[in-house]
Design a protein around this motif. Structure first.
Motif, mmCIF file in Angstrom:
data_model
loop_
_atom_site.group_PDB
_atom_site.id
_atom_site.type_symbol
_atom_site.label_atom_id
_atom_site.label_comp_id
_atom_site.label_asym_id
_atom_site.label_seq_id
_atom_site.Cartn_x
_atom_site.Cartn_y
_atom_site.Cartn_z
ATOM 1 N N ILE A 199 0.893 -1.218 -0.037
ATOM 2 C CA ILE A 199 -0.146 -0.118 0.166
ATOM 3 C C ILE A 199 0.791 1.191 -0.171
ATOM 4 O O ILE A 199 0.549 2.191 -0.705
ATOM 5 N N ILE A 200 2.015 1.217 0.859
ATOM 6 C CA ILE A 200 2.941 2.473 0.822
ATOM 7 C C ILE A 200 3.599 2.653 -0.435
ATOM 8 O O ILE A 200 3.847 3.656 -0.958
ATOM 9 N N ALA B 50 2.654 7.273 8.697
ATOM 10 C CA ALA B 50 2.602 6.607 7.443
ATOM 11 C C ALA B 50 1.294 6.537 6.663
ATOM 12 O O ALA B 50 0.961 6.404 5.380
ATOM 13 N N PRO B 72 -2.251 6.376 2.233
ATOM 14 C CA PRO B 72 -0.515 6.208 2.604
ATOM 15 C C PRO B 72 0.132 6.316 1.073
ATOM 16 O O PRO B 72 1.277 6.864 1.021
ATOM 17 N N ILE B 77 5.830 8.734 1.053
ATOM 18 C CA ILE B 77 6.805 8.328 2.342
ATOM 19 C C ILE B 77 7.244 6.891 1.762
ATOM 20 O O ILE B 77 6.578 6.188 0.900
ATOM 21 N N MET B 79 8.575 3.018 3.789
ATOM 22 C CA MET B 79 8.785 2.448 5.276
ATOM 23 C C MET B 79 9.313 1.471 5.220
ATOM 24 O O MET B 79 9.341 0.388 4.295
#
Lengths: 303, 366
Positions: A199-200, B50, B72, B77, B79
């Motif tokens: 998803i990120i 996030a 997100p 970003i 992670m």
């Protein structure tokens, strides 16, 4: 400084080495004993089928040793494989199974993904509900289902009863719940961070499913596919009830309705038909067995 | 590249308040570490930045834009997770390029970014392997590579080194610092390990029970802790807390520990504590390195006393000593040649120039 007396003659008993492996040997012997017993028990019917399929009708009815073929013949095989009717059953079965597997996967994989990952109100209850529907036996369902399709035919004029494709609507009621359940279990064993990472990375829910979850859960997917195929290939009660014309029949029903004429049992061809009918699942299992086991035991251990 | 701002951010799970209204300004290029015991809300805070957790109240801003309701993928970003979260069916290169491929970057651009990141992380020869074929440290590098190639506004690290063994952890810590020195991307890093926090951070945010206890550079936190929690959390072995009282005798301010032991305060400290209560129960906070063997010519502000040691721990370059004082177990650091022995008495010196005085009831540093 005190000295410690060391009794060098201390081990007087006879030391036995390898006690672990001796235990294991016995466990293995017992395992082999029972496994052999079980193998014989479950292999006898197919062996009997094979032996009988190679006999002529005369030899079957003669009082000879049922476990030996004295005059082997391929007449039964030739007879069935050149019969348009039998090939039609085979074709119907294949068509139904392939469609049902496709429909099942198209429904249960996204459903399982939604139930396992897209936490929404009532998703846990719904997941249990999906499984509960699988627990209702088909022998209870076929009468109301028949009624439903009959009424549907009356109201709309679309006749579904006695059409092979009615089975495409019925079989998924058996396959979808179970396959969804298998896939929920499999998806749940995938670490949550994996979809969070996706998803990120910018993936949508659909992309997360198709590009991450389906490839990672491939063993589970194959297990579910095999299950759906087996169920639709071997289903007997529903096609017996919903299809009657010989051109609409699937293999299991076709064999018993056409090869048993009144009280005349054409045992040679029945056994041959059953053996030929058992071949496709057998071949699929043989090739995909490892995937099947990996899929069914997913979540039992991590990794 | 962007700054990150948290304004009165609150997170509630049903009735439980995980994060209780925190304010935090993270400057562009800054490396900020959130540290605290488990359940202090640090991971929740990171996940809210996030966008993996909705916020219950307050505002989160990235690069000046409020991102409370931004998904997100649109927050720009990257992670890095504790368990690496590499896609197991993709090669290292595919793992790193997944985000770029989703955004339909040109192939040449993707390749050059992967090459650059792989060179930076020293994983060039691994790019065609699957995660299964990599060691823990290599997987962690790939996870970092996946973040780097995206060239995001902010890096988020969620306890990235916790799954590694101690030696590798030290090595990767240095690696992360090097990467940050090169790419200078704003970084928020969560850990429960205060050593990691101290070594990596430009600024450390100490959290406890969903609140920020103190924000400061590693040195500020170490030398000027604001609360007892920070004082005890930062530093290893931890700061000693000795029950004490302040008393005036002979016109000088003393800190009295037992009937027999009282130390006169050095002038700077005496001035600072002049206004403190003489009746409250206080704690004398002393780091182990400020309790040493007594020297022949002590510096001003260093006072000596006798103690019987319970346990000594030779560490090689120093020896840790443990003894009891007023019911508290005290740890000190002495020279290995000072003659410290289990059960033996030793003349010790305390450096009161570096002392802290805390209110026992409130835990506040006076």
């Amino acid at each position: 400084m005190s000295t410690v007396a060391i009794d060098k003659a201390a081990p007087t008993r006879t030391v036995k080495y390898g006690s672990m492996s001796r235990d294991r040997t016995w466990a293995l012997r017992w395992s082999y004993f029972f496994l052999t017993l079980f193998a014989i028990f479950s292999l006898l019917p197919p062996i009997y089928m094979l032996i009988t399929s190679l006999k002529s009708s005369a030899e079957i009815s003669a009082a000879t040793n049922p476990w030996w073929v004295f005059h082997p013949t391929l007449d039964n095989y030739i007879g069935l494989l050149t019969s348009n009717q039998f090939l039609r059953f085979f074709w119907n079965s294949a068509l139904v199974s392939i469609f049902v597997v496709t429909i099942t996967m198209l429904i249960s994989v996204p459903a399982a993904f939604a139930l396992a990952r897209m936490r929404f109100w009532g998703s846990a209850t719904l997941a249990t509900g999906v499984f509960l529907t699988y627990l209702i036996p088909d022998s209870l369902l076929f009468i109301p289902l028949f009624k439903v399709f009959a009424l549907f035919g009356d109201w709309t004029g679309i006749q579904l009863i006695n059409r092979w494709y009615v089975l495409l609507l019925i079989y998924p009621t058996l396959t979808v719940p179970f396959c969804t359940w298998i896939m929920i279990g499999y998806f749940a064993s995938i670490p949550k961070e994996l979809d969070e990472a996706a998803i990120i990375d910018g993936a949508s829910w659909f992309q997360t499913l198709t590009r991450i979850f389906i490839p990672v859960a491939l063993p589970g997917l194959i297990a579910a596919t095999i299950f759906a195929f087996t169920v639709s290939w071997a289903q007997f009660l529903y096609p017996l009830v919903f299809t009657t014309s010989t051109d609409q029949l699937v293999l299991p029903v076709g064999i018993i309705t056409t090869l048993i004429k009144g009280d005349v049992f054409n045992w040679g061809q029945i056994m041959t038909g059953a053996l030929l009918g058992a071949a496709p699942p057998l071949i699929i299992y043989a090739f995909l067995m490892d995937y099947y086991i990996a899929g069914l035991t997913a979540g039992a251990t991590k990794g | 590249m962007a700054d990150v701002t948290l304004r009165k951010v609150v997170k509630k799970y049903d009735d439980v308040e995980a994060v209780r209204g925190i304010d935090l300004d993270i400057a562009d290029h800054e490396f900020v570490v959130l540290v605290g015991p488990s359940g202090c809300g640090k991971s929740t805070t990171l996940r809210m930045i996030a966008g993996l957790e909705d916020i219950t109240g307050g505002d989160i801003m990235i690069g000046g834009d409020v991102v409370n309701d931004v998904p997100p993928k649109d927050r720009d970003i990257a992670m890095v997770f504790q368990n690496y979260a590499l896609y197991p069916h993709m090669t290292v290169a595919e793992n790193m390029s997944f985000g770029l491929r989703l955004k339909r970057y040109p192939k040449a651009e993707i390749k050059s970014r992967i090459d650059e990141a792989a060179r930076m992380l020293d994983i060039v020869e691994l790019v065609d392997r699957k995660p299964k074929q990599l060691s823990g440290g290599q997987r962690q590098r790939v996870a970092m590579g996946r973040a780097i190639v995206r060239n995001p506004k902010v890096f988020l690290f969620d306890e990235p080194l916790s799954n590694l063994d101690a030696k590798l952890r030290v090595q990767m810590r240095i690696e992360i610092k090097k990467v940050h020195q090169k790419v200078r991307t704003t970084t928020v890093y969560v850990t429960h390990d205060q050593v990691e926090a101290m070594t990596l951070a430009d600024r450390v945010v100490v959290m406890n029970h969903g609140r920020i206890e103190q924000i400061g550079t590693p040195n500020e936190l170490y030398h000027k802790p604001a609360t007892k929690f920070v004082a005890s959390f930062i530093g290893s072995p931890a700061m000693n807390f000795i029950p004490c009282r302040l008393e005036e005798s002979g016109g000088k301010l003393h800190v009295r520990i037992t009937d027999r032991i009282a130390f006169p305060l050095p002038p700077a400290r005496a001035a600072r504590y002049q206004g403190a209560s003489r009746t409250d129960r206080l704690l004398l906070g002393l780091r182990p390195e400020h309790i040493t063997e007594a020297k022949a010519h002590p510096e001003p502000g260093v006072e000596s006393f006798d103690a019987v040691l319970d346990v000594t721990e030779p560490m090689g370059m120093e020896t840790l000593i443990y003894f009891a004082l007023e019911g508290a177990q005290i740890c000190g650091r002495v020279n290995p040649n000072a003659g410290a022995q289990d059960g033996a008495p030793l003349r010790l010196a305390v450096d009161l120039n570096n002392m802290h005085l805390l209110n026992e009831g409130t835990g506040a540093v006076i």
